[in-house]
Scaffold this active site. Structure first.
Site, mmCIF file in Angstrom:
data_model
loop_
_atom_site.group_PDB
_atom_site.id
_atom_site.type_symbol
_atom_site.label_atom_id
_atom_site.label_comp_id
_atom_site.label_asym_id
_atom_site.label_seq_id
_atom_site.Cartn_x
_atom_site.Cartn_y
_atom_site.Cartn_z
ATOM 1 N N ASN A 62 -5.001 -6.858 -1.588
ATOM 2 C CA ASN A 62 -6.262 -6.223 -1.182
ATOM 3 C C ASN A 62 -7.431 -7.183 -1.373
ATOM 4 O O ASN A 62 -7.455 -7.981 -2.306
ATOM 5 C CB ASN A 62 -6.482 -4.935 -1.972
ATOM 6 C CG ASN A 62 -5.363 -3.940 -1.702
ATOM 7 O OD1 ASN A 62 -4.656 -4.087 -0.709
ATOM 8 N ND2 ASN A 62 -5.197 -2.974 -2.567
ATOM 9 N N ARG A 114 -16.699 -3.905 8.053
ATOM 10 C CA ARG A 114 -15.676 -3.449 7.081
ATOM 11 C C ARG A 114 -16.230 -3.537 5.666
ATOM 12 O O ARG A 114 -16.006 -2.661 4.843
ATOM 13 C CB ARG A 114 -14.412 -4.308 7.188
ATOM 14 C CG ARG A 114 -13.475 -3.852 8.296
ATOM 15 C CD ARG A 114 -12.171 -4.617 8.276
ATOM 16 N NE ARG A 114 -11.359 -4.338 7.099
ATOM 17 C CZ ARG A 114 -10.367 -5.114 6.678
ATOM 18 N NH1 ARG A 114 -10.047 -6.204 7.343
ATOM 19 N NH2 ARG A 114 -9.672 -4.803 5.606
ATOM 20 N N PRO A 153 4.209 6.883 -1.369
ATOM 21 C CA PRO A 153 4.637 8.186 -0.836
ATOM 22 C C PRO A 153 5.693 8.057 0.257
ATOM 23 O O PRO A 153 6.392 9.030 0.540
ATOM 24 C CB PRO A 153 3.351 8.786 -0.240
ATOM 25 C CG PRO A 153 2.238 7.874 -0.575
ATOM 26 C CD PRO A 153 2.798 6.586 -1.097
ATOM 27 N N SER A 209 3.535 -1.736 2.367
ATOM 28 C CA SER A 209 4.636 -1.460 3.293
ATOM 29 C C SER A 209 5.711 -2.538 3.206
ATOM 30 O O SER A 209 6.800 -2.369 3.743
ATOM 31 C CB SER A 209 4.100 -1.383 4.726
ATOM 32 O OG SER A 209 3.508 -2.617 5.087
ATOM 33 N N TYR A 237 -15.970 -8.044 10.248
ATOM 34 C CA TYR A 237 -15.769 -8.092 8.792
ATOM 35 C C TYR A 237 -17.000 -7.586 8.041
ATOM 36 O O TYR A 237 -16.878 -6.927 7.000
ATOM 37 C CB TYR A 237 -15.365 -9.500 8.325
ATOM 38 C CG TYR A 237 -13.875 -9.722 8.474
ATOM 39 C CD1 TYR A 237 -12.985 -9.293 7.495
ATOM 40 C CD2 TYR A 237 -13.350 -10.312 9.614
ATOM 41 C CE1 TYR A 237 -11.620 -9.454 7.638
ATOM 42 C CE2 TYR A 237 -11.987 -10.480 9.777
ATOM 43 C CZ TYR A 237 -11.121 -10.050 8.775
ATOM 44 O OH TYR A 237 -9.762 -10.198 8.928
ATOM 45 N N HIS A 252 -4.645 -12.574 -0.786
ATOM 46 C CA HIS A 252 -5.180 -12.552 0.583
ATOM 47 C C HIS A 252 -6.693 -12.759 0.613
ATOM 48 O O HIS A 252 -7.323 -12.527 1.654
ATOM 49 C CB HIS A 252 -4.810 -11.228 1.292
ATOM 50 C CG HIS A 252 -3.375 -11.169 1.734
ATOM 51 N ND1 HIS A 252 -2.789 -10.040 2.264
ATOM 52 C CD2 HIS A 252 -2.405 -12.120 1.743
ATOM 53 C CE1 HIS A 252 -1.520 -10.297 2.567
ATOM 54 N NE2 HIS A 252 -1.261 -11.554 2.249
HETATM 55 P P1 OAD Z 1 0.078 -1.362 4.956
HETATM 56 O O1 OAD Z 1 -0.940 -0.582 5.690
HETATM 57 O O2 OAD Z 1 1.058 -2.147 5.742
HETATM 58 O O3 OAD Z 1 0.910 -0.383 4.020
HETATM 59 C C1 OAD Z 1 0.290 0.568 3.213
HETATM 60 C C2 OAD Z 1 1.329 1.261 2.352
HETATM 61 O O4 OAD Z 1 0.639 2.136 1.449
HETATM 62 C C3 OAD Z 1 2.324 2.120 3.135
HETATM 63 O O5 OAD Z 1 3.636 1.817 2.699
HETATM 64 C C4 OAD Z 1 1.939 3.562 2.735
HETATM 65 O O6 OAD Z 1 3.067 4.426 2.683
HETATM 66 C C5 OAD Z 1 1.346 3.350 1.361
HETATM 67 N N1 OAD Z 1 0.386 4.370 0.927
HETATM 68 C C6 OAD Z 1 -0.429 5.136 1.685
HETATM 69 N N2 OAD Z 1 -1.198 5.907 0.895
HETATM 70 C C7 OAD Z 1 -0.875 5.622 -0.394
HETATM 71 C C8 OAD Z 1 -1.317 6.079 -1.660
HETATM 72 N N3 OAD Z 1 -2.280 6.993 -1.784
HETATM 73 N N4 OAD Z 1 -0.757 5.544 -2.774
HETATM 74 C C9 OAD Z 1 0.221 4.614 -2.664
HETATM 75 N N5 OAD Z 1 0.680 4.136 -1.488
HETATM 76 C C10 OAD Z 1 0.153 4.645 -0.370
HETATM 77 O O7 OAD Z 1 -0.703 -2.264 3.900
HETATM 78 P P2 OAD Z 1 -0.203 -3.585 3.132
HETATM 79 O O8 OAD Z 1 1.222 -3.466 2.760
HETATM 80 O O9 OAD Z 1 -1.182 -3.838 2.062
HETATM 81 O O10 OAD Z 1 -3.206 -8.616 5.445
HETATM 82 O O11 OAD Z 1 -0.354 -4.669 4.264
HETATM 83 C C11 OAD Z 1 -0.150 -6.008 3.940
HETATM 84 C C12 OAD Z 1 -1.135 -6.870 4.657
HETATM 85 O O12 OAD Z 1 -1.125 -6.556 6.048
HETATM 86 C C13 OAD Z 1 -2.578 -6.655 4.256
HETATM 87 O O13 OAD Z 1 -2.944 -7.357 3.088
HETATM 88 C C14 OAD Z 1 -3.314 -7.178 5.442
HETATM 89 C C15 OAD Z 1 -2.490 -6.554 6.536
HETATM 90 O O14 OAD Z 1 -2.513 -7.202 7.765
HETATM 91 C C16 OAD Z 1 -4.218 -9.353 5.896
HETATM 92 O O15 OAD Z 1 -5.224 -8.871 6.385
HETATM 93 C C17 OAD Z 1 -3.981 -10.803 5.743
#
Ligand code: OAD
Length: 263
Positions: free
Chosen positions: A119, A83, A234, A209, A80, A136
């Site tokens: 985030n 990161r 996207p 996602s 961490y 989170h």
């Molecule tokens: P993900 O990595 O699962 O999803 C990212 C999303 O962003 C995908 O649907 C992409 O298509 C989209 N994406 C990529 N580039 C983009 C851009 N420039 N503009 C808009 N969208 C874009 O990330 P999260 O959904 O945030 O949890 O994941 C949820 C949680 O899973 C996170 O908070 C984290 C992870 O494990 C913990 O760490 C507790």
């Protein structure tokens, strides 16, 4: 001049979606913007599940669970810290800035914009958003793994030779103040997020996602009272089928366009 007809038609489709979504925002009083890792992708912070994402390089079981910390707290702390260092140069992108402007505009006319974010990077606040619920947690903060006391800023422990650093209250092990797999989300933050969602006229889902519960189901709570749902991403997600307006573009392009279109 755009290079080819299919690209021209894709841009035209996005413009139509943005105009339609802006129409819903103009009529709204209370807006919730739910953000995920894609929100910060154009600030240079990798997402989790896209190609080359964090979970394609690292196993969450080794770094993002309470068991992982119990097994090897030093390894988790160092991961961490790395990161956090890699995020240190990240700045809010045009999408974060547009959301802060939207919040100020709504506040000036008696409405509200609440950002509910998964985030942990702090970029919404850095851009000037005030009404932010970080469900989170926050990678820049720490708390005690043993007694849960606030352990202060993570950066304040960077010089510590003890890894993980010790809790000032009980001498236990400090951890990043983020939510790990298998843990409950902070109750106060979830309560605030759900209150805002239950009262919103429009929910905008940006860059997530929709694969991680309970946040993945938050937009469905907005649909229960027929709020308008806008997705900016996207790529398709499980939410896309429920959305009234889908903008297939990145956050740093789509959000400024959306905010300008509803000015
Ligand atoms: P993900 O990595 O699962 O999803 C990212 C999303 O962003 C995908 O649907 C992409 O298509 C989209 N994406 C990529 N580039 C983009 C851009 N420039 N503009 C808009 N969208 C874009 O990330 P999260 O959904 O945030 O949890 O994941 C949820 C949680 O899973 C996170 O908070 C984290 C992870 O494990 C913990 O760490 C507790």
């Amino acid at each position: 001049m755009l290079p080819n007809p299919s690209l021209r038609s894709a841009v035209a489709t996005e413009n139509v979606q943005i105009t339609a979504a802006a129409g819903a925002l103009v009529l709204a009083r209370r807006v919730v913007v739910l953000t995920g890792a894609g929100m910060s992708a154009e600030s240079g912070i990798p997402t989790f599940r896209d190609a080359g994402g964090i979970w394609s390089m690292f196993d969450p079981d080794e770094f993002a669970t309470p068991r992982a910390f119990e097994r090897d707290a030093g390894k988790v702390w160092r991961w961490y810290a790395e990161r956090r260092r890699s995020m240190a140069g990240a700045r809010p992108n045009a999408g974060h800035v547009a959301l802060a402007a939207l919040e100020a505009r709504f506040a000036a006319r008696g409405g509200s914009v609440t950002v509910v974010t998964q985030n942990i990077d702090g970029l919404h606040r850095a851009a000037g958003s005030r009404n932010v619920v970080a469900v989170h947690g926050d990678i820049h903060r720490t708390r005690c793994f043993d007694c849960r006391a606030d352990g202060g800023e993570a950066g304040a422990h960077d010089a510590s030779t003890v890894v993980p650093p010790r809790c000032p209250a009980c001498g236990g092990r400090l951890r990043p103040d983020v939510v790990w797999f298998g843990e409950a989300l902070p109750m106060a933050a979830v309560g605030r997020a759900l209150r805002a969602i239950r009262a919103c006229d429009v929910l905008v889902s940006v860059g997530t996602s929709g694969e991680v519960e309970p946040v993945a189901s938050f937009p469905l709570r907005a649909l229960e009272h027929r709020a308008v749902l806008i997705e900016i991403n996207p790529a398709p997600t499980p939410l896309s089928a429920h959305a009234d307006h889908v903008v297939r573009a990145g956050a740093a392009t789509a959000l400024p366009a959306l905010v300008e279109a509803c000015a």
